[in-house]
Write a protein that holds these residues in place. Sequence first.
Motif, PDB file in Angstrom:
ATOM      1  N   PRO A   1       0.824  -1.213   0.000  1.00 21.55           N
ATOM      2  CA  PRO A   1       0.000   0.000   0.000  1.00 21.55           C
ATOM      3  C   PRO A   1       0.862   1.268   0.000  1.00 21.55           C
ATOM      4  O   PRO A   1       2.011   1.251   0.447  1.00 21.55           O
ATOM      5  CB  PRO A   1      -0.801  -0.112   1.301  1.00 21.55           C
ATOM      6  CG  PRO A   1      -0.743  -1.551   1.676  1.00 21.55           C
ATOM      7  CD  PRO A   1       0.557  -2.068   1.169  1.00 21.55           C
ATOM      8  N   ARG A   2       0.294   2.348  -0.479  1.00 20.27           N
ATOM      9  CA  ARG A   2       1.022   3.617  -0.531  1.00 20.27           C
ATOM     10  C   ARG A   2       1.484   4.060   0.850  1.00 20.27           C
ATOM     11  O   ARG A   2       2.570   4.628   1.000  1.00 20.27           O
ATOM     12  CB  ARG A   2       0.132   4.699  -1.143  1.00 20.27           C
ATOM     13  CG  ARG A   2       0.785   6.070  -1.296  1.00 20.27           C
ATOM     14  CD  ARG A   2      -0.218   7.045  -1.893  1.00 20.27           C
ATOM     15  NE  ARG A   2       0.359   8.358  -2.114  1.00 20.27           N
ATOM     16  CZ  ARG A   2       0.343   9.340  -1.227  1.00 20.27           C
ATOM     17  NH1 ARG A   2      -0.182   9.126  -0.013  1.00 20.27           N
ATOM     18  NH2 ARG A   2       0.865  10.520  -1.508  1.00 20.27           N
ATOM     19  N   SER A   3       0.671   3.798   1.860  1.00 18.20           N
ATOM     20  CA  SER A   3       1.013   4.218   3.221  1.00 18.20           C
ATOM     21  C   SER A   3       2.273   3.539   3.742  1.00 18.20           C
ATOM     22  O   SER A   3       2.947   4.052   4.635  1.00 18.20           O
ATOM     23  CB  SER A   3      -0.153   3.938   4.169  1.00 18.20           C
ATOM     24  OG  SER A   3      -0.475   2.544   4.154  1.00 18.20           O
ATOM     25  N   GLU A   4       2.606   2.374   3.168  1.00 17.14           N
ATOM     26  CA  GLU A   4       3.796   1.643   3.596  1.00 17.14           C
ATOM     27  C   GLU A   4       5.022   1.953   2.738  1.00 17.14           C
ATOM     28  O   GLU A   4       6.125   1.473   3.022  1.00 17.14           O
ATOM     29  CB  GLU A   4       3.521   0.137   3.570  1.00 17.14           C
ATOM     30  CG  GLU A   4       2.430  -0.295   4.542  1.00 17.14           C
ATOM     31  CD  GLU A   4       2.149  -1.788   4.449  1.00 17.14           C
ATOM     32  OE1 GLU A   4       2.965  -2.499   3.826  1.00 17.14           O
ATOM     33  OE2 GLU A   4       1.119  -2.237   4.999  1.00 17.14           O
TER      34      GLU A   4
ATOM     35  N   PRO B   1      -3.688  10.184  -0.396  1.00 16.62           N
ATOM     36  CA  PRO B   1      -3.547   8.970  -1.205  1.00 16.62           C
ATOM     37  C   PRO B   1      -4.633   8.920  -2.272  1.00 16.62           C
ATOM     38  O   PRO B   1      -5.580   9.720  -2.236  1.00 16.62           O
ATOM     39  CB  PRO B   1      -3.715   7.849  -0.181  1.00 16.62           C
ATOM     40  CG  PRO B   1      -4.574   8.444   0.883  1.00 16.62           C
ATOM     41  CD  PRO B   1      -4.166   9.893   0.969  1.00 16.62           C
ATOM     42  N   PRO B   2      -4.533   8.006  -3.241  1.00 15.05           N
ATOM     43  CA  PRO B   2      -5.615   7.851  -4.224  1.00 15.05           C
ATOM     44  C   PRO B   2      -6.949   7.667  -3.524  1.00 15.05           C
ATOM     45  O   PRO B   2      -7.032   6.980  -2.496  1.00 15.05           O
ATOM     46  CB  PRO B   2      -5.200   6.592  -4.994  1.00 15.05           C
ATOM     47  CG  PRO B   2      -3.718   6.540  -4.864  1.00 15.05           C
ATOM     48  CD  PRO B   2      -3.416   7.087  -3.503  1.00 15.05           C
ATOM     49  N   PRO B   3      -8.019   8.284  -4.040  1.00 20.74           N
ATOM     50  CA  PRO B   3      -9.320   8.238  -3.357  1.00 20.74           C
ATOM     51  C   PRO B   3      -9.858   6.820  -3.242  1.00 20.74           C
ATOM     52  O   PRO B   3      -9.655   5.991  -4.136  1.00 20.74           O
ATOM     53  CB  PRO B   3     -10.221   9.107  -4.247  1.00 20.74           C
ATOM     54  CG  PRO B   3      -9.553   9.115  -5.578  1.00 20.74           C
ATOM     55  CD  PRO B   3      -8.093   9.036  -5.309  1.00 20.74           C
ATOM     56  N   GLU B   4     -10.530   6.565  -2.148  1.00 20.79           N
ATOM     57  CA  GLU B   4     -11.166   5.274  -1.924  1.00 20.79           C
ATOM     58  C   GLU B   4     -12.686   5.452  -1.882  1.00 20.79           C
ATOM     59  O   GLU B   4     -13.186   6.533  -1.578  1.00 20.79           O
ATOM     60  CB  GLU B   4     -10.675   4.663  -0.609  1.00 20.79           C
ATOM     61  CG  GLU B   4      -9.187   4.347  -0.604  1.00 20.79           C
ATOM     62  CD  GLU B   4      -8.745   3.712   0.704  1.00 20.79           C
ATOM     63  OE1 GLU B   4      -9.602   3.561   1.602  1.00 20.79           O
ATOM     64  OE2 GLU B   4      -7.557   3.386   0.819  1.00 20.79           O
TER      65      GLU B   4
END
Length: 388
Positions: free
Chosen positions: A252-255, A372-375
């Motif tokens: 994931p982007r957060s990681e 981050p990219p929208p969810e």
Amino acid sequence: MFSSVAHLARANPFNAPHLQLVHDGLSDPRSSPAGPPGLPRRSRNLAAAAVEEYSCEYGSMKFYALCGFGGVLSCGLTHTAVVPLDLVKCRMQVDPQKYKGIFNGFSITLKEDGFRGLAKGWAPTFIGYSLQGLCKFGFYEVFKVLYSNILGEENAYLWRTSLYLAASASAEFFADIALAPMEATKVRIQTQPGYANTLRDAAPKMYKEEGLKAFYKGVAPLWMRQIPYTMMKFACFERTVEALYKFVVPKPRSECSKPEQLVVTFVAGYIAGVFCAIVSHPADSVVSVLNKEKGSSASQVLKRLGFKGRIYFFPLKNNIFGYIAIFRSCFIFQPGVWKGLFARIIMIGTLTALQWFIYDSVKVYFRLPRPPPPEMPESLKKKLGLTQ
């Protein structure tokens, strides 16, 4: 206007998740010392620490100003760096008989003007594209917030590609008005040998000959070139980033670390740049010819160049190697408005990738919110039956 935009930005679907906690009153220990029942103290501390990570609030005046500054650096520096390639590309468009290709164009330019000649037009390029970058990136962030709040959270997610297209088109409309005078001056310097070698020589001469019209007669074809280009640049970039994190990046982007995120930014920028070059090239050819000539209109130039190009046949004098008569003809293809496309793909692909890389690096340096990219919103998931 900007204060209301800042207020709306706190609740839109492109906002950073931790800033949403601030809006909901969960992360400010001063407003809720004990915290709501059931919320662990450690979670509140983590939320507060996340807020402190950023130098400003998403959608604030400082946020938009620094985004505009990032646009100045990303567009001004990159366009100035590729002035030699841009010069050859423009000359191929306005004089295809003389400049038959990239390498041939460089060779002729070096022979006639030396290495110094490759830098012609650098000053109007730097000034013009710095102003354009300021408006392009700064206003894009403004319009993205405005339009997402008009649509609402669910529709903003469902129609996010259309939202990217509308926000970027709106921003580029104003950016091209800022760019047009310097673009006209740059093309005149690069494509008319002997007319002028510097900005301070060319601008007064153009004003004396044609007045303000000399600087803004190319704004309509500039819109034709830049608005589709920018729409593709932003929409393709945003969706490519989303796809890369979803299907290519193994975590994931957060990681991901900041350098890893910037690599994704560069790759997505290059992919977007290739499509940008193809979409905007016909209008770019028209702008180059229009700014070189006096008294021509965009429609006249487009008609003369031809959108599909032309094929010319001519007979050979001798029957080479005994080929039958039908093969005794050769043809020359003149690509019309598509002349110089390969050079433009190389230039714009690299340019767009570097612009996004610099812009994102500025955000990292100044610790700006980088959502981050929208969810998909939880409310929409429930409507679609994706959650229990």
